[in-house]
Design an enzyme around this catalytic site. Structure first.
Site, PDB file in Angstrom:
ATOM      1  N   GLU B  60      23.503 -30.803  -8.155  1.00 59.36           N
ATOM      2  CA  GLU B  60      24.108 -29.694  -8.934  1.00 59.36           C
ATOM      3  C   GLU B  60      23.963 -28.319  -8.141  1.00 59.36           C
ATOM      4  O   GLU B  60      24.950 -27.524  -7.994  1.00 59.36           O
ATOM      5  CB  GLU B  60      23.222 -29.500 -10.287  1.00 59.36           C
ATOM      6  CG  GLU B  60      23.862 -30.335 -11.288  1.00 59.36           C
ATOM      7  CD  GLU B  60      23.025 -31.938 -11.117  1.00 59.36           C
ATOM      8  OE1 GLU B  60      22.230 -31.842 -10.414  1.00 59.36           O
ATOM      9  OE2 GLU B  60      23.477 -32.741 -12.086  1.00 59.36           O
ATOM     10  N   HIS B 129      20.697 -33.166 -22.957  1.00 58.32           N
ATOM     11  CA  HIS B 129      21.970 -33.479 -23.101  1.00 58.32           C
ATOM     12  C   HIS B 129      22.478 -32.617 -24.348  1.00 58.32           C
ATOM     13  O   HIS B 129      23.901 -33.142 -24.509  1.00 58.32           O
ATOM     14  CB  HIS B 129      22.429 -34.704 -22.868  1.00 58.32           C
ATOM     15  CG  HIS B 129      21.901 -35.325 -21.727  1.00 58.32           C
ATOM     16  ND1 HIS B 129      20.765 -35.808 -21.374  1.00 58.32           N
ATOM     17  CD2 HIS B 129      22.976 -36.086 -20.827  1.00 58.32           C
ATOM     18  CE1 HIS B 129      20.838 -36.506 -20.065  1.00 58.32           C
ATOM     19  NE2 HIS B 129      22.179 -36.522 -19.607  1.00 58.32           N
TER      20      HIS B 129
END
Lengths: 313, 323
Positions: B60, B129
């Site tokens: 990321e 999440h």
């Protein structure tokens, strides 16, 4: 190299006199690296730099006047006084910015290289970083991505032995940062960071490799940080004798001078002329910076966003 | 007008913008070969090639940073974060690099990057999440933050974000991807920075965005049954906040409530409540009400997860307390 050295000696002097705000990190003793690498680059190539970025900026072709003005926090500086020493950038020569975050430049360089590749240009990006920064996770992510995508980027580690006040040996188990290249499937090479000729020649190969689609290279330049981490650093972590010995025995500028004289490429007189010319440039830069105005209050909010936002381009 | 899903609307936006401007490209994890977790990238590589629709390493930091670097060198990257939660992995690139570069370098460059961040609670995805973290980015000068609630805005805001020369965070709620709605034909753009009044009313202003807006609209119907006419504002952009639309509505209704799925503490509602308290307090006939998730990470067990979600009834009850 002389331009970098004398510019920084002037910055050092002005900082100690209290004329420069903030923090200043000097590159003295490491001039051969930025110079040797950037001599292989063109204006349309990119570099990303570190918080010790004056040398890279000058070597990439930035002008001394707006650099000095920026260090003073003046509106005539490259960043209109909003960046300072740690955030000088000159996008007109492909210098994408010094970075206050150690290891902040890797991914930006990879991205700039990605853009060059996507645009079908044969330009390259060079990422300068230190031995301390090589322990950031961003190193792994960016080098791996650049290797996997064969991006035209050269990662140049300036191993000056000191991560701020911490010696290399206490934080890093490998002898050479360049050895890490094996883990990414790219070439790694060690250069003598105090020999501008060695840096130039090996960087030339790496830049050419990147330019012609061969992908990234990891170069490690072995050098030594002569000055403290920042100007004013009491340097309690090392002996003055060690620093003096390194400078006496291995000053990159002295080595350059000795070699060009021995090879009869330049005479002492010609070298002195270059030095005098650079001294004059630096005096002009200082005067420009001192006489330049500070930013006006209304400039506080300028350049935060692009007005209107939506581009017609 | 056609009715298409939120996911299809974002695909249309991407296709049209990539067609219009060859500097636009997209990269992220599992977007090209898989087509994205929610199908939001399906078919794009077949149309534009795997160079412009790039599967990345699971990195990321490098994905966001390379997006920023590519923007500095003349591209207009769209970066998919897989899940909004993973923005945390790349925070230096978001707030020290992307947000600061233009200002810190005195306006020498633009940073036209769009970060797409699927957020929100969905089917027991649990604490890493499920988060709604949009309010973190209000606190960082230099960023814009948009968050559509319907397919038309999903398309219009994404297109505007791609054309914007500033860095934009684009949050898209995972539950909304399959939701259908009408999307205008042609080059449909939703302006960044402009909220929309999606239901007119005179008794209370309810400000919301993203998935919660749909709960609010249901609640508004129910409130109408008990004689309370709620005006509902879809914020659409949360940085910068459209104060004008909010103030005009409150001047009319004299009551205000803010509803979001994110944790109430330090949320977008806190900022809006503070703005109203500073500038409109005299105008109010009742205390400002905020509705957000309790101050806990999102739990896994469906039984517990249900407790952090805001339902229509919660909104109705809260509105009734101040009406």
């Amino acid at each position: 190299m002389t331009r970098i050295r004398l510019f920084e000696e002037k910055v050092n002097e002005l900082f100690l006199k209290g004329e420069i705000p903030g923090f200043v990190h000097l590159y003295i003793g490491e001039e051969a690296i930025a110079t040797g690498v950037c001599q292989n680059l063109r204006n349309s190539d990119y570099i990303t730099s570190t918080h010790r970025g004056h040398g890279h900026t000058i070597a990439k072709g930035a002008q001394l006047k707006p650099m000095m003005a920026e260090i003073f926090g003046k509106r005539t500086g490259y960043c209109k006084g909003k960046g300072g020493s740690m955030h000088i950038a000159d996008f007109s020569v492909g210098m994408l910015g010094a970075n206050g975050v150690v290891g902040g430049g890797y991914t930006l360089a990879a991205g700039a290289a990605l853009a060059c590749k996507m645009q079908g240009r044969d330009d390259v990006a060079v990422c300068f970083f230190g031995d301390g920064a090589s322990n950031r996770g961003t190193f792994h992510e960016a080098v791996n991505m650049a290797a996997a995508w064969k991006l035209p980027v050269v990662f140049v580690c300036e191993n000056n032995q000191w991560a701020s006040t911490t010696p290399y040996r206490t934080t890093t188990a490998v002898e050479n940062i360049a050895d890490r290249s094996v883990g990414y499937g790219i070439p790694g090479e060690i250069v003598d960071g105090n020999d501008v000729f060695d840096v130039y020649e090996k960087a030339a190969r790496a830049v050419e490799r990147a330019r012609t689609g061969g992908g990234p290279t990891l170069l490690e330049a072995k050098t030594y940080r002569i000055k403290g981490h920042f100007v004013g650093d009491p340097e309690l972590y090392r002996s003055r004798e060690e620093v003096q010995r390194m400078m006496k025995e291995n000053d990159p500028i002295t080595r350059l001078k000795e070699r060009v004289i021995a090879e009869k490429r330049l005479s002492e007189k010609e070298l002195a002329q270059i030095e005098a010319q650079v001294e004059a440039e630096i005096r002009e830069a200082e005067q420009f910076a001192v006489e330049s105005p500070f930013p006006e209050p209304h400039e506080l909010y300028e350049d935060l966003y692009v007005e209107g936002g939506v581009s017609n381009a | 007008m056609r009715s298409i899903t939120f996911s299809e609307a974002t695909l249309e936006a991407m296709s049209e913008e990539m067609e219009r401007d060859d500097r636009v490209f997209i990269m992220g994890e599992d977007i090209a070969r898989q087509g994205g977790i929610f199908g939001q990238f399906k078919g794009l590589p077949q149309r534009f090639g795997f160079e412009r629709v790039k599967d990345t390493p699971i990195s990321e930091t490098a994905i966001v940073g390379a997006g920023v670097g590519a923007a500095l060198a003349g591209m207009r990257p769209v970066v998919d974060m897989h899940f909004a939660d993973f923005l945390g992995v790349a925070m230096d690139e978001v707030f020290n690099q992307m947000a600061k570069i233009r200002y810190m370098f005195g306006g020498q460059t633009i940073v036209p990057v769009v970060l797409r961040a699927p957020d929100g609670i969905i089917r027991s995805a649990a604490a890493q999440h499920s988060q709604c973290i949009e309010s973190w980015f209000l606190h960082i000068p230099g960023l814009k933050v948009v968050i559509p609630s319907n397919p038309a805005d999903a398309k219009g805001l994404l297109k505007s974000a791609i054309r914007d020369d500033n860095p934009v965070l684009y949050f898209e709620h995972k539950v909304l991807f399959p939701m259908k709605g009408e999307v205008p034909d042609g080059d449909h753009l939703t302006p960044i920075g402009k909220a929309s009044i999606v239901r007119e009313g005179k008794d209370i202003t309810i400000i919301s965005y993203s998935l919660m807006l749909h709960r609010v609209l249901e609640a508004a119907k129910s409130l109408a049954g008990s004689g309370i006419e709620a005006e509902v504002i879809d914020l659409r952009t949360i940085s910068p906040i459209d104060k004008e639309t909010i103030f005009e509505s409150i001047a009319k209704t004299k009551r205000v409530m803010i509803v979001h799925e994110a944790v109430k503490t330090g949320g977008v509602g806190a900022e809006i409540a503070a703005i109203i308290a500073e500038e409109m307090l005299d105008c109010l006939d009742a205390p400002i009400k905020r509705l957000g998730a309790p101050y806990v990470p999102i739990p896994f067990s469906p039984v517990l997860e249900k407790l952090v979600k805001i339902g229509v009834e919660d909104i109705v009850n809260a509105a009734q307390e101040i009406c």
